[in-house]
Design a protein around this motif. Structure first.
Motif, short mmCIF file in Angstrom:
data_model
loop_
_atom_site.label_atom_id
_atom_site.label_comp_id
_atom_site.label_asym_id
_atom_site.label_seq_id
_atom_site.Cartn_x
_atom_site.Cartn_y
_atom_site.Cartn_z
N LYS A 281 0.55 -21.95 5.70
CA LYS A 281 0.69 -20.89 4.69
C LYS A 281 1.63 -21.33 3.57
O LYS A 281 1.37 -21.08 2.39
N LYS A 282 2.73 -21.97 3.95
CA LYS A 282 3.70 -22.43 2.94
C LYS A 282 3.07 -23.50 2.05
O LYS A 282 3.30 -23.53 0.84
N LYS A 283 2.28 -24.38 2.66
CA LYS A 283 1.64 -25.44 1.87
C LYS A 283 0.62 -24.88 0.91
O LYS A 283 0.39 -25.43 -0.17
N SER A 284 -0.02 -23.78 1.30
CA SER A 284 -1.09 -23.21 0.47
C SER A 284 -0.57 -22.34 -0.66
O SER A 284 -1.35 -21.84 -1.47
N LEU A 285 0.74 -22.14 -0.73
CA LEU A 285 1.30 -21.36 -1.83
C LEU A 285 1.00 -22.03 -3.16
O LEU A 285 0.92 -23.27 -3.25
N SER A 286 0.84 -21.24 -4.18
CA SER A 286 0.59 -21.80 -5.51
C SER A 286 1.84 -22.50 -6.03
O SER A 286 2.95 -22.26 -5.53
N ALA A 287 1.65 -23.32 -7.04
CA ALA A 287 2.78 -24.05 -7.63
C ALA A 287 3.82 -23.09 -8.17
O ALA A 287 5.03 -23.32 -8.05
N ALA A 288 3.35 -21.99 -8.75
CA ALA A 288 4.28 -21.00 -9.32
C ALA A 288 5.11 -20.34 -8.22
O ALA A 288 6.32 -20.12 -8.39
N LYS B 39 5.82 -21.60 -5.22
CA LYS B 39 6.76 -22.60 -4.69
C LYS B 39 7.95 -22.76 -5.63
O LYS B 39 9.09 -22.90 -5.20
N LYS B 40 7.65 -22.72 -6.93
CA LYS B 40 8.71 -22.87 -7.92
C LYS B 40 9.69 -21.70 -7.85
O LYS B 40 10.91 -21.89 -7.95
N ALA C 236 15.03 -19.58 -6.34
CA ALA C 236 15.90 -18.65 -5.62
C ALA C 236 16.86 -19.39 -4.70
O ALA C 236 18.05 -19.05 -4.61
N LYS C 237 16.35 -20.43 -4.03
CA LYS C 237 17.20 -21.22 -3.13
C LYS C 237 18.29 -21.95 -3.92
O LYS C 237 19.46 -21.98 -3.52
N ASP C 238 17.90 -22.55 -5.04
CA ASP C 238 18.87 -23.28 -5.86
C ASP C 238 19.96 -22.36 -6.40
O ASP C 238 21.14 -22.74 -6.46
#
Length: 863
Positions: A344-351, A353-354, A359-361
């Motif tokens: 599921k995480k891999k299938s996320l769109s580029a936007a 994931k960005k 948010a993490k940064d």
């Protein structure tokens, strides 16, 4: 002498030219550098039979020994009067002539004070306290360095100080051999500096970052332009006070455990088990690894199950299930759930994931830097490792054990006296707060597996780490002025009547010639890895007439196997040391790492076995680079020469790695790309001949691509055709998407069909041209343009082939370890300037940030 005679042959004198290094137990003469045998291309672990039993072999020789050769512990030590005996390998590579030695000594006595790369020792300071080594570059775990009371300062003679402490910072001695070189460097520095800070260039030559990236990218780069030039400032480098003020935000703790959905449960004896969160979390650690090699390891499984059972006692299954047998546990449902979540995480769109990364940064931003003496500096490992199962390296007896969750109550913070105490990002209070400005760590705790101390330090590119690195390499350079005398001394002690002295001299010989680590004693609950001082009789086998076979597990459980020819006296000494001992007895039973380093410190202030290793690696690397005549060579040929020298040093230091799992796949891709380039060249040649047949008589165009057979060409053209059609379909879809966004009617499918038909026609033409040596040229290219394209492609093919060779030869050697820890970065920086090689081709961005002080040396600098 045969190729099995090892690197220490009679021809390899200590001062002779054409020295060799010990690689895989074979002598390496200049000819063998250019064409290595199949044996040498194999991993070290594969050049010998599998390791079944390390019991020592009986030597099949008969040799009498004089009584004079037997050391007597009660006898006085024999004076070291003998000259240096022939010693090859790293010694030959690093020895300097006596005339040069005298010249350097005269040079070093010209002035009383040394600024030694701006690390000048200020007067009237307190004596040096113990300094904590950084975990990423140290060979051993270090305890927390506590402040020591000031001692009365007394004068000591250089080169003969009796105190030895590896953890103390290496303070530059008054007789610094590098002083003149540094003064010349300083003279060349631009005078316009403000408070030790300058602005760096926005981008390096050839750097294409910034192209089409917009203002956002540029602003981000501008934020990092300010670099603190500590090597130009009058830094506090006396080994006592590291900073005046220090503020930071502590460490980031991993997020709390999120329970699995109610339908995801492990099974025991075929039935689902309801586990409380604490037990479920530990079960999940193992479930995530059931498809890995760890789950196939009996020790790993045993340790995990024992620790998990302890957790189950405190937090038993909610449904009353008694878990007693590991074989009845089925973790597959948990594993399947984890894999689904990964997908599921891999299938996320580029936007998406960005957004998650942003948010993490933002959450981590404040932890990434600290204020050191008012300057913002980056923090290194500010994240606390999450709980899990200990993997270990090699045959570690504790692999599979449970790593506990680290909490604020486990952590000691180090901050300035007036700095605000940071608030942890999870409930709890810090174990303690201290204000020790004689150490460089920001936080520390003790992990539960091996009871080793973990530290949070500043990042690799920080001023404190940079000073530590530069002092380390300067100490190794200083050894140049003492190495001949030290080698002569231990050569004399090889025949000492005192057993301890003879053992110490033999150990020094191995450390010097074979770049062995000193080694430390290991407990029963640690991996059985050894170094020189902790070698056991089973690790060393004598073979007539003068060969010694080393076979043991070194640091990180990497096997060290080497068959070397040694001097008769060394062979005789080892035979004496092994007499009346069992296989598991210590070879050097009267030598310890501490006593060896204490003796080395008496030979040269601050000298340890590790300094010897750094010195031999850097000096050998410098010699190998200087041996290459690179006049008129291509960039790729220069890179290959550099990587070859790096590889030889890495082998000398036993920096091995297992062949990457994807290596064969990667090499196959490179081979296909190589053939594809040759195919492109062939089509260009045929197009040129189709325009004018006279070019067939020109040698550089007449040479055909003999390794491209017709079957491969057919298959390759089919692949090209599929790619071209796919490309046309994507382009068509993108064009229609844009038209629809602009409220314009999209193109008809017939447009795409026409394009595909044209592609098919082109490939039909290519099929008809197979086997012919002339073809119609595509486009309106002139003969000059085609010839220019052929010449460029020929160079590209040549360069790519060199890349393939370099990739394949380096598959078993870890080049990064020596590049980071043992090779003086100034060697690389100077070499790049001499041969006009962009530094980014050899040093990653991380290494450039780590070694900014090394980037400014000139072409005259030598290790």
């Amino acid at each position: 002498m045969s190729s099995e005679s090892g690197p220490l042959s009679e021809d390899d004198s200590m001062t002779g030219n054409g020295a060799r290094i010990a690689i895989n137990g074979h002598a390496n003469d200049p000819s063998s550098h250019s064409s290595m045998s199949e044996d040498e291309d194999m991993p070290l672990s594969q050049t010998v039979p599998p390791r079944r039993n390390l019991k020592r072999r009986k030597s099949n020789y008969v040799e009498s020994s004089d009584e004079d050769e037997i050391p007597l512990a009660s006898s006085p030590a024999k004076q070291s009067t003998s000259a240096a005996v022939p010693m090859p390998g790293a010694a030959a590579a690093t020895t300097i002539s006596s005339s040069k030695l005298l010249k350097l000594k005269r040079l070093s006595t010209k002035k009383e004070e040394s600024d030694d790369d701006c690390l000048k020792k200020p007067p009237k300071r307190k004596p040096a306290r113990k300094r904590v080594k950084k975990e990423e570059s140290s060979d051993e775990d270090v305890p927390i360095a506590a402040p020591k009371p000031s001692a009365r300062k007394r004068k000591v003679k250089p080169e003969s100080d009796a105190e030895s402490d590896e953890d103390k910072p290496i303070v530059t001695s008054k007789k610094a051999p590098a002083k003149k070189a540094k003064q010349e460097e300083d003279a060349k520095q631009p005078p316009s500096k403000l408070n030790g800070k300058v602005k760096t260039k926005e981008k390096n030559d050839g750097d294409e970052e910034g192209k089409g990236k917009g203002k956002k990218k540029k602003n981000k780069e501008e934020e990092q332009e300010e670099v603190y030039r500590w090597w130009d400032a009058d830094a506090n480098s006396d080994g006592t006070i590291k900073w005046q003020t220090l503020e930071h935000h502590g460490v980031i703790f991993p997020p709390p455990y999120e329970p699995l959905p109610s339908h995801v449960k492990m099974k025991y004896n075929g039935r689902e088990v309801s586990l409380p969160q604490e037990s479920e979390e530990v079960a999940g650690f193992y479930a995530a690894l059931i498809e890995s090699d760890h789950a196939k390891d009996a020790v790993f499984n045993k340790n995990f199950f024992n620790d998990w059972k302890d957790v189950l006692k405190k937090h038993p299954p909610l449904d009353g299930t008694k878990i007693a047998t590991f074989a009845k546990c089925d973790f597959r449902p948990m594993f399947d759930y984890f894999e689904t979540e990964k997908a599921k995480k891999k299938s996320l769109s580029a936007a998406e994931k960005k957004e998650l990364k942003k948010a993490k940064d933002e959450m981590e931003l404040k932890y990434t830097t600290c204020l050191l003496d008012g300057r913002k500096e980056k923090v290194g490992n500010f994240r606390v490792e999450p709980p899990g199962l200990f993997r270990g390296r090699g045959e570690h007896p504790k692999k599979g054990s449970l790593k506990f969750r680290v909490r604020p109550e486990d952590i000691t913070l180090n901050i300035g006296k007036d700095a605000p105490i940071p608030v942890p990002n999870m409930p709890g209070k810090w174990k303690s707060i201290q204000n020790d400005n004689t150490v460089t760590w920001l936080a520390t705790w003790t992990e539960n597996i091996n009871q080793s101390h973990k530290y949070v330090f500043l990042a690799a590119g920080s001023s404190l780490k940079g000073q530590s690195d530069m002092m380390k390499f300067e100490k190794a350079r200083e050894l140049k002025n003492h190495v001949d005398r030290i080698r002569a001394n231990y050569s004399g002690d090889l025949r000492s009547k005192v057993m301890a002295e003879r053992q110490r001299a033999t150990a020094m010989y191995f450390i010097d010639k074979l770049a062995l680590r000193a080694g430390n004693e290991k407990g029963e609950d640690e991996a059985d890895t050894v170094g020189c001082c902790s070698l056991r009789c089973e690790h060393v086998t004598l073979e007539h007439p003068n060969f010694i076979i080393f076979d043991f597990l070194g640091k990180d459980s990497i096997r060290y196997y080497n068959r070397v020819a040694v001097e008769p006296q060394i062979f005789k000494n080892v035979r004496i040391f092994k007499e009346n001992k069992e296989d598991d007895d210590s070879l050097f039973d009267r030598v310890t790492t501490a006593s060896l380093n204490k003796h080395l410190n008496s030979e040269m202030k601050g000298l340890t076995a590790k300094v010897f290793r750094t010195y031999n690696a850097s000096a050998t690397f410098q010699r190998l680079l200087d041996e290459n005549d690179l006049e008129g060579t291509t960039l790729q040929e220069k890179l290959n020469a550099y990587n070859k020298a790096n590889r030889l040093v890495a082998i000398l230091c036993n920096h091995q790695r297992s062949v990457p799992k994807t290596h064969d796949q990667s090499m196959e891709k490179m081979r296909q790309k190589y053939k594809g380039l040759k195919y492109d060249r062939m089509k260009l040649r045929h197009g040129l001949f189709g325009m004018d047949s006279k070019y067939k008589k020109i040698d550089k165009y007449r040479e055909d691509e003999s390794d491209l057979d017709e079957d491969w060409i057919v298959e390759y053209e089919e692949q090209l055709k599929s790619k071209e059609i796919e490309k046309a379909e994507k382009k068509f879809a993108k064009e229609n998407e844009k038209l629809m966004e602009d409220n314009i009617k999209p193109q008809l499918e017939s447009v795409l069909e026409t394009r595909i038909l044209q592609i098919e026609e082109d490939f039909k033409r290519l099929a008809k041209e197979r086997g012919k040596h002339a073809a119609a040229s595509k486009g309106n290219k002139t003969t000059e343009k085609i010839m220019e394209s052929i010449d460029k492609l020929t160079e590209r093919i040549k360069s790519f082939k060199l890349q393939m060779v370099d990739r394949d030869e380096g598959k078993e050697v870890a080049l990064g370890t020596s590049k980071i820890n043992y090779l003086d970065p100034r060697i690389t920086a100077s070499w790049c300037k001499i041969h006009d090689v962009p530094i980014e081709r050899l040093f990653s961005k991380t290494l450039q940030v780590k070694f900014p002080w090394a980037m400014e040396v000139d072409t005259e600098w030598k290790f």
